[in-house]
Design an enzyme around this catalytic site. Structure first.
Site, PDB file in Angstrom:
ATOM      1  N   SER A 124      -3.896  -1.743  94.481  1.00 44.33           N
ATOM      2  CA  SER A 124      -3.617  -1.856  95.590  1.00 44.33           C
ATOM      3  C   SER A 124      -2.541  -1.955  95.266  1.00 44.33           C
ATOM      4  O   SER A 124      -1.988  -3.304  93.902  1.00 44.33           O
ATOM      5  CB  SER A 124      -3.935  -3.123  97.250  1.00 44.33           C
TER       6      SER A 124
ATOM      7  N   TYR B 129      -5.653 -11.341  99.440  1.00 44.57           N
ATOM      8  CA  TYR B 129      -5.738 -10.080  99.184  1.00 44.57           C
ATOM      9  C   TYR B 129      -4.716  -8.982  97.630  1.00 44.57           C
ATOM     10  O   TYR B 129      -5.518  -9.047  96.767  1.00 44.57           O
ATOM     11  CB  TYR B 129      -5.563  -9.583 100.242  1.00 44.57           C
TER      12      TYR B 129
HETATM   13  P1  NAP Z   1     -11.815   1.510 104.541  1.00 46.42           P
HETATM   14  O1  NAP Z   1     -12.115   2.977 105.339  1.00 46.42           O
HETATM   15  O2  NAP Z   1     -12.194  -0.396 105.438  1.00 46.42           O
HETATM   16  O3  NAP Z   1     -13.928   1.588 103.469  1.00 46.42           O
HETATM   17  C1  NAP Z   1     -13.979   0.090 102.895  1.00 46.42           C
HETATM   18  C2  NAP Z   1     -14.740   0.622 103.010  1.00 46.42           C
HETATM   19  O4  NAP Z   1     -15.717  -0.669 101.610  1.00 46.42           O
HETATM   20  C3  NAP Z   1     -16.198   1.491 103.521  1.00 46.42           C
HETATM   21  O5  NAP Z   1     -17.085   2.030 102.895  1.00 46.42           O
HETATM   22  C4  NAP Z   1     -17.527  -0.126 103.883  1.00 46.42           C
HETATM   23  O6  NAP Z   1     -18.362  -0.137 103.915  1.00 46.42           O
HETATM   24  C5  NAP Z   1     -17.021  -0.562 102.023  1.00 46.42           C
HETATM   25  N1  NAP Z   1     -17.451  -1.948 102.054  1.00 46.42           N
HETATM   26  C6  NAP Z   1     -16.946  -2.946 102.245  1.00 46.42           C
HETATM   27  N2  NAP Z   1     -16.969  -4.538 102.170  1.00 46.42           N
HETATM   28  C7  NAP Z   1     -18.114  -4.181 101.406  1.00 46.42           C
HETATM   29  C8  NAP Z   1     -19.258  -4.806 100.778  1.00 46.42           C
HETATM   30  N3  NAP Z   1     -19.205  -6.443 100.946  1.00 46.42           N
HETATM   31  N4  NAP Z   1     -19.921  -4.550  99.893  1.00 46.42           N
HETATM   32  C9  NAP Z   1     -20.260  -2.735 100.272  1.00 46.42           C
HETATM   33  N5  NAP Z   1     -19.158  -2.215 100.899  1.00 46.42           N
HETATM   34  C10 NAP Z   1     -18.170  -2.758 101.405  1.00 46.42           C
HETATM   35  O7  NAP Z   1     -11.342   1.307 103.240  1.00 46.42           O
HETATM   36  P2  NAP Z   1      -9.982   1.817 102.150  1.00 46.42           P
HETATM   37  O8  NAP Z   1      -8.563   1.517 102.983  1.00 46.42           O
HETATM   38  O9  NAP Z   1     -11.050   3.414 102.524  1.00 46.42           O
HETATM   39  O10 NAP Z   1     -10.033   1.097 101.219  1.00 46.42           O
HETATM   40  C11 NAP Z   1     -11.053   1.761 100.303  1.00 46.42           C
HETATM   41  C12 NAP Z   1     -10.398   0.620  99.220  1.00 46.42           C
HETATM   42  O11 NAP Z   1      -8.913   0.783  98.437  1.00 46.42           O
HETATM   43  C13 NAP Z   1      -9.876  -1.054  99.054  1.00 46.42           C
HETATM   44  O12 NAP Z   1     -10.217  -1.349  98.022  1.00 46.42           O
HETATM   45  C14 NAP Z   1      -9.359  -1.714  99.702  1.00 46.42           C
HETATM   46  O13 NAP Z   1      -8.181  -2.712  99.188  1.00 46.42           O
HETATM   47  C15 NAP Z   1      -8.321  -0.377  98.486  1.00 46.42           C
HETATM   48  N6  NAP Z   1      -6.636   0.178  99.128  1.00 46.42           N
HETATM   49  C16 NAP Z   1      -6.849   0.271 100.574  1.00 46.42           C
HETATM   50  C17 NAP Z   1      -5.063   0.728 101.013  1.00 46.42           C
HETATM   51  C18 NAP Z   1      -5.105   1.321 102.680  1.00 46.42           C
HETATM   52  O14 NAP Z   1      -3.747   1.512 102.767  1.00 46.42           O
HETATM   53  N7  NAP Z   1      -5.764   1.672 102.869  1.00 46.42           N
HETATM   54  C19 NAP Z   1      -5.006   0.427 100.542  1.00 46.42           C
HETATM   55  C20 NAP Z   1      -4.519  -0.085  98.500  1.00 46.42           C
HETATM   56  C21 NAP Z   1      -5.775  -0.559  98.392  1.00 46.42           C
HETATM   57  P3  NAP Z   1     -18.593   0.081 105.230  1.00 46.42           P
HETATM   58  O15 NAP Z   1     -17.784   0.613 106.600  1.00 46.42           O
HETATM   59  O16 NAP Z   1     -19.985   0.601 104.730  1.00 46.42           O
HETATM   60  O17 NAP Z   1     -19.222  -1.756 105.759  1.00 46.42           O
END
Ligand code: NAP
Length: 246
Positions: A141, A155
Protein backbone atom coordinates in the site's frame (compact mmCIF):
# COMPACT_ATOMS: atom_id res chain seq x y z
CA UNK A 1 0.09 -24.51 -21.41
CA UNK A 2 -1.98 -22.51 -18.92
CA UNK A 3 -0.17 -21.41 -15.78
CA UNK A 4 -1.62 -21.93 -12.30
CA UNK A 5 -2.16 -18.84 -10.14
CA UNK A 6 -3.26 -18.53 -6.51
CA UNK A 7 -4.93 -15.24 -5.59
CA UNK A 8 -5.55 -14.79 -1.86
CA UNK A 9 -8.55 -12.65 -0.97
CA UNK A 10 -10.00 -13.15 -4.44
CA UNK A 11 -13.65 -12.80 -3.42
CA UNK A 12 -13.71 -8.99 -3.62
CA UNK A 13 -11.94 -5.84 -4.71
CA UNK A 14 -8.39 -5.97 -6.05
CA UNK A 15 -8.05 -9.75 -5.65
CA UNK A 16 -11.28 -10.40 -7.55
CA UNK A 17 -10.30 -8.01 -10.36
CA UNK A 18 -6.85 -9.61 -10.60
CA UNK A 19 -8.33 -13.12 -10.74
CA UNK A 20 -10.86 -12.15 -13.41
CA UNK A 21 -8.16 -10.53 -15.57
CA UNK A 22 -5.76 -13.43 -15.07
CA UNK A 23 -8.38 -15.87 -16.35
CA UNK A 24 -8.48 -13.95 -19.63
CA UNK A 25 -4.64 -14.01 -19.83
CA UNK A 26 -4.21 -17.77 -19.76
CA UNK A 27 -4.07 -18.59 -16.05
CA UNK A 28 -5.94 -21.33 -14.23
CA UNK A 29 -6.96 -20.12 -10.81
CA UNK A 30 -7.18 -20.92 -7.16
CA UNK A 31 -9.73 -18.43 -5.85
CA UNK A 32 -9.04 -18.06 -2.13
CA UNK A 33 -11.51 -16.34 0.17
CA UNK A 34 -12.26 -16.23 3.88
CA UNK A 35 -15.92 -15.34 4.46
CA UNK A 36 -17.45 -14.20 1.17
CA UNK A 37 -18.35 -17.49 -0.54
CA UNK A 38 -20.76 -15.79 -2.97
CA UNK A 39 -18.06 -13.36 -4.08
CA UNK A 40 -15.61 -16.22 -4.67
CA UNK A 41 -18.22 -18.17 -6.64
CA UNK A 42 -18.95 -15.16 -8.86
CA UNK A 43 -15.23 -14.75 -9.62
CA UNK A 44 -14.80 -18.48 -10.32
CA UNK A 45 -17.84 -18.46 -12.58
CA UNK A 46 -16.48 -15.53 -14.61
CA UNK A 47 -13.06 -17.22 -14.79
CA UNK A 48 -14.60 -20.44 -16.13
CA UNK A 49 -16.55 -18.45 -18.71
CA UNK A 50 -13.18 -17.05 -19.84
CA UNK A 51 -11.85 -20.60 -20.31
CA UNK A 52 -9.95 -21.04 -17.05
CA UNK A 53 -10.05 -23.85 -14.52
CA UNK A 54 -11.03 -22.33 -11.20
CA UNK A 55 -10.79 -23.97 -7.78
CA UNK A 56 -12.55 -22.13 -4.97
CA UNK A 57 -10.59 -22.51 -1.75
CA UNK A 58 -11.74 -21.17 1.61
CA UNK A 59 -8.88 -20.48 4.00
CA UNK A 60 -8.39 -17.86 6.68
CA UNK A 61 -4.75 -16.81 6.28
CA UNK A 62 -4.60 -16.17 10.04
CA UNK A 63 -4.65 -19.92 10.59
CA UNK A 64 -1.51 -21.85 9.52
CA UNK A 65 -3.49 -25.11 9.39
CA UNK A 66 -5.95 -23.62 6.92
CA UNK A 67 -3.04 -22.42 4.76
CA UNK A 68 -1.54 -25.92 4.83
CA UNK A 69 -4.91 -27.42 3.88
CA UNK A 70 -5.31 -24.97 1.00
CA UNK A 71 -1.93 -25.93 -0.44
CA UNK A 72 -2.74 -29.61 -0.04
CA UNK A 73 -5.82 -29.03 -2.20
CA UNK A 74 -3.73 -27.13 -4.76
CA UNK A 75 -1.27 -30.05 -4.86
CA UNK A 76 -4.09 -32.54 -5.30
CA UNK A 77 -6.06 -30.59 -7.91
CA UNK A 78 -3.32 -28.90 -9.96
CA UNK A 79 -0.05 -30.57 -8.97
CA UNK A 80 1.84 -27.32 -9.45
CA UNK A 81 1.81 -23.58 -8.76
CA UNK A 82 3.36 -21.01 -11.10
CA UNK A 83 2.27 -17.71 -9.61
CA UNK A 84 0.90 -16.05 -6.48
CA UNK A 85 -0.92 -12.80 -5.84
CA UNK A 86 -0.57 -12.29 -2.09
CA UNK A 87 -3.50 -9.92 -1.74
CA UNK A 88 -5.64 -10.81 1.32
CA UNK A 89 -5.57 -7.89 3.70
CA UNK A 90 -7.54 -5.71 6.09
CA UNK A 91 -7.56 -2.20 7.48
CA UNK A 92 -9.23 -1.18 10.74
CA UNK A 93 -11.03 1.82 12.12
CA UNK A 94 -9.34 5.20 12.18
CA UNK A 95 -7.38 5.44 15.42
CA UNK A 96 -4.40 7.16 16.99
CA UNK A 97 -1.52 5.12 18.38
CA UNK A 98 -2.80 5.73 21.90
CA UNK A 99 -6.01 3.89 20.98
CA UNK A 100 -4.39 0.77 19.52
CA UNK A 101 -5.05 -2.49 21.35
CA UNK A 102 -3.00 -5.66 21.40
CA UNK A 103 -5.93 -7.57 19.87
CA UNK A 104 -6.16 -5.14 16.96
CA UNK A 105 -2.39 -5.28 16.32
CA UNK A 106 -2.42 -9.08 16.43
CA UNK A 107 -5.24 -9.28 13.88
CA UNK A 108 -3.61 -6.72 11.56
CA UNK A 109 -0.20 -8.39 11.59
CA UNK A 110 -1.57 -11.95 11.59
CA UNK A 111 -3.49 -11.28 8.36
CA UNK A 112 -1.40 -8.68 6.53
CA UNK A 113 2.09 -9.91 7.43
CA UNK A 114 2.32 -13.39 8.95
CA UNK A 115 -0.42 -14.80 6.72
CA UNK A 116 1.20 -13.31 3.63
CA UNK A 117 4.65 -14.65 4.56
CA UNK A 118 3.31 -18.15 5.28
CA UNK A 119 1.43 -18.22 1.97
CA UNK A 120 4.57 -17.05 0.13
CA UNK A 121 6.63 -19.72 1.91
CA UNK A 122 4.31 -22.48 0.69
CA UNK A 123 4.22 -21.06 -2.84
CA UNK A 124 8.00 -20.67 -3.07
CA UNK A 125 8.66 -24.19 -1.82
CA UNK A 126 6.53 -25.55 -4.68
CA UNK A 127 8.15 -23.28 -7.28
CA UNK A 128 11.62 -24.34 -6.12
CA UNK A 129 10.67 -28.02 -6.33
CA UNK A 130 9.25 -27.56 -9.84
CA UNK A 131 12.53 -25.93 -10.89
CA UNK A 132 11.16 -23.70 -13.65
CA UNK A 133 10.71 -20.37 -11.89
CA UNK A 134 7.65 -18.43 -10.88
CA UNK A 135 6.27 -15.01 -10.06
CA UNK A 136 4.87 -13.50 -6.87
CA UNK A 137 3.12 -10.16 -6.46
CA UNK A 138 2.59 -8.95 -2.90
CA UNK A 139 -0.08 -6.29 -2.45
CA UNK A 140 1.36 -3.56 -0.27
CA UNK A 141 0.00 0.00 0.00
CA UNK A 142 1.07 3.61 -0.44
CA UNK A 143 0.51 3.66 3.33
CA UNK A 144 3.90 1.90 3.64
CA UNK A 145 5.46 5.16 2.46
CA UNK A 146 2.94 7.67 3.87
CA UNK A 147 2.76 6.19 7.40
CA UNK A 148 -0.99 6.90 7.79
CA UNK A 149 -0.63 9.00 10.94
CA UNK A 150 -3.97 9.70 12.61
CA UNK A 151 -5.57 6.99 10.46
CA UNK A 152 -3.98 3.59 11.00
CA UNK A 153 -0.23 3.49 11.55
CA UNK A 154 -0.54 -0.22 12.33
CA UNK A 155 -1.80 -0.88 8.82
CA UNK A 156 0.99 1.27 7.32
CA UNK A 157 3.59 -0.63 9.37
CA UNK A 158 2.17 -3.97 8.25
CA UNK A 159 2.49 -2.92 4.59
CA UNK A 160 6.04 -1.61 5.11
CA UNK A 161 6.84 -5.09 6.43
CA UNK A 162 5.48 -6.56 3.21
CA UNK A 163 7.70 -4.31 1.09
CA UNK A 164 10.90 -5.31 2.84
CA UNK A 165 9.82 -8.95 2.87
CA UNK A 166 9.41 -8.61 -0.89
CA UNK A 167 13.00 -7.39 -1.21
CA UNK A 168 14.46 -10.08 1.03
CA UNK A 169 12.52 -12.93 -0.53
CA UNK A 170 13.32 -11.72 -4.04
CA UNK A 171 17.03 -11.83 -3.21
CA UNK A 172 16.71 -15.38 -1.88
CA UNK A 173 15.00 -16.79 -4.96
CA UNK A 174 16.18 -14.61 -7.85
CA UNK A 175 18.77 -17.23 -8.84
CA UNK A 176 15.94 -19.74 -9.19
CA UNK A 177 14.11 -17.45 -11.64
CA UNK A 178 11.35 -16.72 -9.16
CA UNK A 179 10.49 -13.03 -9.34
CA UNK A 180 8.98 -11.28 -6.32
CA UNK A 181 7.59 -7.75 -6.48
CA UNK A 182 5.10 -5.64 -4.60
CA UNK A 183 2.48 -3.13 -5.68
CA UNK A 184 1.52 -0.12 -3.62
CA UNK A 185 -2.04 0.82 -4.54
CA UNK A 186 -3.16 4.32 -3.63
CA UNK A 187 -6.78 5.19 -2.89
CA UNK A 188 -8.69 2.42 -4.62
CA UNK A 189 -12.46 2.25 -4.79
CA UNK A 190 -13.23 -1.07 -3.04
CA UNK A 191 -15.26 -2.13 0.00
CA UNK A 192 -12.16 -2.24 2.23
CA UNK A 193 -12.87 1.32 3.40
CA UNK A 194 -16.42 0.42 4.46
CA UNK A 195 -15.12 -2.68 6.24
CA UNK A 196 -12.74 -0.35 8.14
CA UNK A 197 -15.73 1.74 9.23
CA UNK A 198 -15.48 4.58 6.69
CA UNK A 199 -17.38 3.83 3.46
CA UNK A 200 -16.66 7.22 1.87
CA UNK A 201 -12.94 7.29 2.69
CA UNK A 202 -11.55 6.92 -0.83
CA UNK A 203 -13.86 9.57 -2.29
CA UNK A 204 -13.27 11.92 0.67
CA UNK A 205 -9.50 11.88 0.13
CA UNK A 206 -9.53 11.87 -3.69
CA UNK A 207 -8.72 15.60 -3.78
CA UNK A 208 -5.28 14.76 -2.30
CA UNK A 209 -4.40 12.66 -5.33
CA UNK A 210 -2.59 14.56 -8.09
CA UNK A 211 -4.88 12.88 -10.63
CA UNK A 212 -7.86 14.05 -8.52
CA UNK A 213 -9.62 10.71 -8.49
CA UNK A 214 -9.63 7.32 -6.87
CA UNK A 215 -8.27 4.31 -8.72
CA UNK A 216 -10.19 1.18 -9.63
CA UNK A 217 -9.47 -2.41 -8.71
CA UNK A 218 -9.11 -3.08 -12.43
CA UNK A 219 -6.26 -0.53 -12.68
CA UNK A 220 -4.40 -2.43 -9.95
CA UNK A 221 -5.16 -5.73 -11.70
CA UNK A 222 -3.48 -4.40 -14.87
CA UNK A 223 -0.30 -3.76 -12.86
CA UNK A 224 -0.53 -7.18 -11.19
CA UNK A 225 -0.80 -8.97 -14.53
CA UNK A 226 2.15 -7.00 -15.89
CA UNK A 227 4.38 -8.04 -12.98
CA UNK A 228 3.28 -11.67 -13.32
CA UNK A 229 3.96 -11.69 -17.06
CA UNK A 230 7.07 -12.38 -19.10
CA UNK A 231 7.03 -8.68 -20.03
CA UNK A 232 8.40 -8.15 -16.51
CA UNK A 233 11.04 -10.87 -16.92
CA UNK A 234 13.88 -8.66 -15.59
CA UNK A 235 11.81 -7.02 -12.83
CA UNK A 236 12.27 -8.36 -9.32
CA UNK A 237 12.64 -7.04 -5.78
CA UNK A 238 10.88 -3.82 -6.69
CA UNK A 239 7.86 -1.81 -5.61
CA UNK A 240 5.44 -0.52 -8.21
CA UNK A 241 3.42 2.51 -7.11
CA UNK A 242 -0.07 2.67 -8.62
CA UNK A 243 -1.38 5.77 -6.87
CA UNK A 244 -2.43 8.43 -9.37
CA UNK A 245 0.73 10.26 -8.34
CA UNK A 246 0.06 10.43 -4.60
P1 NAP B 1 -11.50 -5.85 -0.02
O1 NAP B 1 -12.37 -5.44 -1.16
O2 NAP B 1 -11.97 -5.67 1.37
O3 NAP B 1 -11.07 -7.38 -0.24
C1 NAP B 1 -10.25 -8.00 0.71
C2 NAP B 1 -10.10 -9.45 0.36
O4 NAP B 1 -9.22 -10.03 1.33
C3 NAP B 1 -11.41 -10.21 0.42
O5 NAP B 1 -11.45 -11.16 -0.62
C4 NAP B 1 -11.33 -10.91 1.76
O6 NAP B 1 -12.00 -12.17 1.79
C5 NAP B 1 -9.85 -11.18 1.86
N1 NAP B 1 -9.44 -11.42 3.24
C6 NAP B 1 -9.52 -10.58 4.30
N2 NAP B 1 -9.09 -11.21 5.41
C7 NAP B 1 -8.74 -12.46 5.03
C8 NAP B 1 -8.25 -13.58 5.73
N3 NAP B 1 -8.02 -13.53 7.05
N4 NAP B 1 -8.00 -14.72 5.02
C9 NAP B 1 -8.23 -14.77 3.70
N5 NAP B 1 -8.72 -13.74 2.98
C10 NAP B 1 -8.97 -12.59 3.65
O7 NAP B 1 -10.09 -5.08 -0.08
P2 NAP B 1 -9.19 -4.52 -1.30
O8 NAP B 1 -9.32 -3.05 -1.27
O9 NAP B 1 -9.46 -5.27 -2.55
O10 NAP B 1 -7.77 -4.88 -0.71
C11 NAP B 1 -6.95 -5.91 -1.24
C12 NAP B 1 -5.52 -5.62 -0.84
O11 NAP B 1 -5.14 -4.35 -1.35
C13 NAP B 1 -5.30 -5.57 0.68
O12 NAP B 1 -4.07 -6.20 1.00
C14 NAP B 1 -5.23 -4.08 0.96
O13 NAP B 1 -4.49 -3.79 2.11
C15 NAP B 1 -4.57 -3.57 -0.31
N6 NAP B 1 -4.78 -2.15 -0.58
C16 NAP B 1 -6.02 -1.65 -0.82
C17 NAP B 1 -6.17 -0.28 -1.06
C18 NAP B 1 -7.52 0.35 -1.31
O14 NAP B 1 -7.60 1.60 -1.31
N7 NAP B 1 -8.58 -0.41 -1.57
C19 NAP B 1 -5.06 0.56 -1.06
C20 NAP B 1 -3.81 0.02 -0.81
C21 NAP B 1 -3.68 -1.34 -0.59
P3 NAP B 1 -13.50 -12.38 2.38
O15 NAP B 1 -14.29 -11.14 2.04
O16 NAP B 1 -13.96 -13.62 1.68
O17 NAP B 1 -13.36 -12.57 3.86
Amino acid sequence: MRKTLLVTGASAGIGAASARLAATRGYDLIVNYNSDRAGAEAVASDARAAGARALICQADVVDPEQITAMFARIDAEFGRLDALVNNAGVVDQTARVTDLTHARLRRMFDINVIGAILVAKEAVSRMLAQGDGGAIVNISSAAARLGSGNQYVDYAASKAAIDIFTKGLSDEVAGDNIRVNSIRPGLIDTDIHAKGGEPGRAARLAHMVPMKRTGSAEEIADAVLYLLSDQASYVTGTVLEVTGGR
